[in-house]
Design an enzyme around this catalytic site. Structure first.
Site, PDB file in Angstrom:
ATOM      1  N   SER A   1       1.137  -1.362   0.142  1.00 19.68           N
ATOM      2  CA  SER A   1       0.311   0.102   0.117  1.00 19.68           C
ATOM      3  C   SER A   1       0.580   0.975  -0.384  1.00 19.68           C
ATOM      4  O   SER A   1       0.136   2.338   0.818  1.00 19.68           O
ATOM      5  CB  SER A   1      -0.827  -0.071   0.836  1.00 19.68           C
ATOM      6  OG  SER A   1      -0.136  -0.176   2.665  1.00 19.68           O
TER       7      SER A   1
ATOM      8  N   ALA B   1       4.056   3.461  -5.209  1.00 23.69           N
ATOM      9  CA  ALA B   1       3.708   2.822  -5.919  1.00 23.69           C
ATOM     10  C   ALA B   1       2.798   1.586  -5.990  1.00 23.69           C
ATOM     11  O   ALA B   1       2.149   1.755  -7.538  1.00 23.69           O
ATOM     12  CB  ALA B   1       4.985   1.487  -6.069  1.00 23.69           C
TER      13      ALA B   1
ATOM     14  N   GLY C   1      12.108  14.129   1.867  1.00 24.28           N
ATOM     15  CA  GLY C   1      12.289  15.082   1.881  1.00 24.28           C
ATOM     16  C   GLY C   1      11.764  15.325   0.431  1.00 24.28           C
ATOM     17  O   GLY C   1      11.725  16.270   0.189  1.00 24.28           O
TER      18      GLY C   1
ATOM     19  N   ARG D   1      25.326   9.280  -0.426  1.00 27.10           N
ATOM     20  CA  ARG D   1      24.754   8.341   0.644  1.00 27.10           C
ATOM     21  C   ARG D   1      26.026   7.329   1.248  1.00 27.10           C
ATOM     22  O   ARG D   1      26.369   7.926   2.228  1.00 27.10           O
ATOM     23  CB  ARG D   1      23.642   8.514   0.720  1.00 27.10           C
ATOM     24  CG  ARG D   1      22.018   9.361   0.766  1.00 27.10           C
ATOM     25  CD  ARG D   1      21.051   8.709   0.205  1.00 27.10           C
ATOM     26  NE  ARG D   1      20.116   9.727   1.261  1.00 27.10           N
ATOM     27  CZ  ARG D   1      18.709   9.787  -0.179  1.00 27.10           C
ATOM     28  NH1 ARG D   1      17.971   8.611  -0.068  1.00 27.10           N
ATOM     29  NH2 ARG D   1      17.584  10.705   0.450  1.00 27.10           N
TER      30      ARG D   1
ATOM     31  N   SER E   1      13.217   7.562  -4.997  1.00 28.58           N
ATOM     32  CA  SER E   1      12.228   6.841  -4.843  1.00 28.58           C
ATOM     33  C   SER E   1      11.261   6.701  -4.854  1.00 28.58           C
ATOM     34  O   SER E   1      10.453   5.679  -5.638  1.00 28.58           O
ATOM     35  CB  SER E   1      12.654   6.246  -3.616  1.00 28.58           C
ATOM     36  OG  SER E   1      12.455   7.032  -2.161  1.00 28.58           O
TER      37      SER E   1
END
EC number: 1.4.3.16
Length: 509
Positions: free
Chosen positions: A12, A15, A47, A262, A357
Site C-alpha cells: 500500500s 507504487a 525529502g 549517501r 525513490s
C-alpha cells in the site's frame, strides 16, 4: 475458474497506490496490505520527489546525476525513461491536490540534496512529502477499489510459470494479474529509517515462487538517522535539511562533507564512530528551523530541540536491488509484476540518488499499468495449481534482534571476506525454514523467515562481489573493478548467475 478480482496489488505504498489509481477504472482492483493502509515507507518519506522542473534544468542533467550516484551500475534506458517522465508525475500529483511548497512567485520551492547538481526536489511542508502524496492518492482510489487491510499474503499461487493469485491468512484469492509492491527490508538491520513493516516480504514471496532477484548486495545506508528519542526511534533527518544549510560536525570539531552521495557520507560517519567520535548535525545555521521542518523538530528530544545539534548515525534505508523486472515491471514469472522498492529496475544502480525513490514508484507504476491495460488476459478454466511442499519438521529461525545486530555488524556499511564467511555459516541451520513456501503458523515467524532468507542472499551476493561499488563496500577490496561494472548477480531457484547489463553509452553532463 474462480476469479476474485482482476488485479491483486500486494502492498500500500506509493507504487501500489499509483498502480491502483491508474487501473481502477478498467479493472476490479484488490489491494492487500498486512497493516494499516498508511503503514509504509512511502508515508514516512520526507525529502521529496526529484524532477528537472527548474529553468535551466533538464532530464539529461537529472539522468547524469542519477547515473553518477549509482556508481556506473545503472540501467541507462530505464534511468532516461524515469527522468523523462518526472515532470509529468509532478503535474499528475498537482492535479490530485498535493500542495507542494511554492515560492512567492508561484513556482515550486525546490530543494537541494546530496549528489544533485542543482535544486530539483519538490516537497511538502519541508519534509512531509510522503504523507501528503499518500493521502492524495488514497483519497482518489478509496471508493473505487477493494481494500483488504491487516491481511498477510503468505504465498503466491502458481500455475506452471505463472502466478494466478495469492494465499493469505484469510484465505486464497485468484486474479489474472498480481502486482507486488511491498517495499524494502530495512528491518533486518538494528538501525534503520524503515517502518516495522519493511521485512522483505515481497522479495521472499517472489523468490520462493521461482522469480529472479538481483543486485541485493547494494544496500543504501542513510547517513543521518536520529535515535535520540525512543518514541521516534529511527527518525530520518531528511537530506533536505543539509541542502538548506545543516552541517555534519564531529565531536572533535571536524566538519564533514555534508552533500556528497549517501554511501560516501555514511562511510565517513561510520569511520568517525569507529575512531570513538560522535557525529552531530548542526542545524543552527538554518533560520527558523522549527517552521521549515516542523515534523522533524517535533521528533527531537527536549535537549536537541534546544541545541539544534542532534547526534546522527547511518541506518539501513533503501534496497537498490530486488525482484528482477523489465521496463514494464514484468518479473520472470508470467502475470506477476513488481513495482517500487521491491523491484530491481536498474534505475538506482549501486546507490540511489536522493529523492528518486518516490519518483521510481510513480513512473514504474505507470509503466506496469500501461502494460497490463495493453496485454490483459483473463484466467482460463482447468489451471493446475501447484501443491505446497512438505512443511519442515520444525521451524528454526534466529531471533529478530540477533539477526539485526549481526547484519549491522557483519554485512552493514563495511564488509570483509571474514565477516561474510562467518555470516554465511551462521545462516545454514535456518535455511530450510527460510525457504519454506508456507502456510505459516504465525505472521511474526513468516516475517522472520523472509528477513533470514533475504539476508542470506545479500550476504552471499556481497561475498561474490569482490570489489567496492556504491552501497556495497568491501574493506578488503576497497576499489571498484572494471570487470564488475554492469555485472549483475542474480539469484533464482537456489542458484546464482552473473549477467552483463548492456551498456549503451556512458552518461555524463
Amino acid at each position: 475458474m474462480r476469479c476474485d478480482g482482476e488485479v491483486i496489488i500486494v502492498g500500500s505504498g506509493i507504487a501500489a497506490m499509483m498502480s491502483a489509481y491508474l487501473l481502477r477504472k478498467s479493472f476490479h482492483v484488490i489491494m492487500i496490505t498486512k497493516s494499516d493502509v498508511f503503514a509504509s515507507n512511502s508515508f514516512l518519506a520526507q525529502g521529496g520527489i526529484a524532477a528537472p522542473i527548474a529553468e535551466g534544468d533538464d532530464w539529461q542533467a537529472h539522468t547524469a546525476d542519477t547515473w553518477k550516484a549509482g556508481a556506473a551500475h545503472g540501467d541507462e534506458t530505464s534511468i532516461e525513461m524515469m527522468t523523462k517522465h518526472a515532470v509529468n508525475m509532478i503535474e499528475l500529483l498537482d492535479d490530485l491536490g498535493v500542495s507542494f511548497d511554492r515560492e512567492e512567485s508561484g513556482g515550486y520551492s525546490l530543494g537541494l540534496e546530496g549528489a544533485h547538481g542543482t535544486r530539483r526536489i519538490v516537497h511538502v511542508n519541508g519534509a512531509e512529502t510522503g504523507k501528503a502524496v499518500m493521502r492524495a492518492l488514497w483519497k482518489a482510489i478509496k471508493n473505487e477499489i477493494t481494500l483488504l487491510d491487516r491481511t498477510c499474503v503468505y504465498r503466491f499461487i502458481k500455475n506452471k510459470d505463472e502466478i494466478i493469485g495469492v494465499e493469505t491468512d484469510q484465505g486464497s484469492l485468484f486474479a489474472p494479474v498480481t502486482i507486488v509492491a511491498t517495499g524494502g527490508c530495512g528491518q533486518m538491520y538494528s538501525v534503520t529509517s524503515n517502518g516495522k513493516e519493511a521485512t522483505g516480504d515481497g522479495i521472499a514471496l517472489a523468490y520462493r515462487s521461482g522469480a529472479a532477484i538481483s543486485d541485493v548486495e547494494f544496500i543504501q545506508f542513510h547517513p543521518t538517522v536520529y535515535t535520540g528519542n525512543e518514541k521516534e526511534k529511527g527518525l530520518l533527518i531528511s537530506e533536505a535539511v543539509r541542502g538548506e544549510g545543516g552541517q555534519l560536525i564531529t565531536s572533535a570539531g571536524e566538519r564533514l562533507q555534508s552533500l556528497k552521495s549517501r554511501d560516501v557520507v555514511s562511510r565517513e560517519i561510520f569511520r568517525q564512530e569507529r575512531e570513538g567520535h560522535t557525529v552531530h548535525l548542526d542545524l543552527t545555521g538554518i533560520s527558523d528551523f522549527e517552521r521549515k521542518f516542523p515534523a522533524l523538530y517535533k521528533g527531537f528530544n527536549k535537549s536537541d530541540r534546544r541545541t539544534l545539534k542532534p547526534r546522527v548515525t547511518p541506518g539501513a534505508h533503501f534496497l537498490n536491488g530486488g525482484i528482477s523486472v523489465d521496463a514494464w515491471g514484468q518479473t520472470s514469472l508470467s502475470r506477476l509484476y513488481a513495482v517500487g522498492e521491491v523491484a530491481c529496475t536498474g534505475v538506482h544502480g549501486a546507490n540511489r540518488l536522493a529523492s528518486n525513490s518516490l519518483l521510481e514508484g510513480l513512473v514504474f507504476a505507470h509503466q506496469a499499468a500501461t502494460h497490463i491495460q495493453q496485454t490483459f488476459q483473463p484466467l482460463t478454466a482447468g489451471l493446475f495449481v501447484e501443491r505446497d511442499k512438505a512443511e519442515p519438521r520444525s521451524f528454526k529461525l534466529p531471533t529478530r534482534e540477533d539477526l539485526q545486530k549481526k547484519m549491522m555488524r557483519y554485512v552493514g556499511i563495511e564488509r570483509h571476506a571474514r565477516s561474510l564467511w562467518y555470516m554465511n555459516n551462521w545462516f545454514q541451520p535456518f535455511l530450510d525454514t527460510a525457504h519454506y513456501n508456507g502456510p505459516w503458523p504465525e505472521r511474526d515467524m513468516f516475517e522472520q523467515a523472509n528477513m533470514t532468507l533475504l539476508a542470506s542472499l545479500i550476504t552471499r551476493s556481497a561475498a561474490i562481489r569482490t570489489e567496492s561499488r556504491g552501497g556495497h563496500f568491501r574493506a578488503d577490496y576497497p576499489n571498484g573493478l572494471d570487470k564488475f561494472q554492469q555485472l549483475i548477480i542474480e539469484w533464482q531457484n537456489g542458484a546464482h548467475m552473473k549477467r552483463q547489463r548492456p551498456t549503451i553509452k556512458e552518461l555524463s553532463r
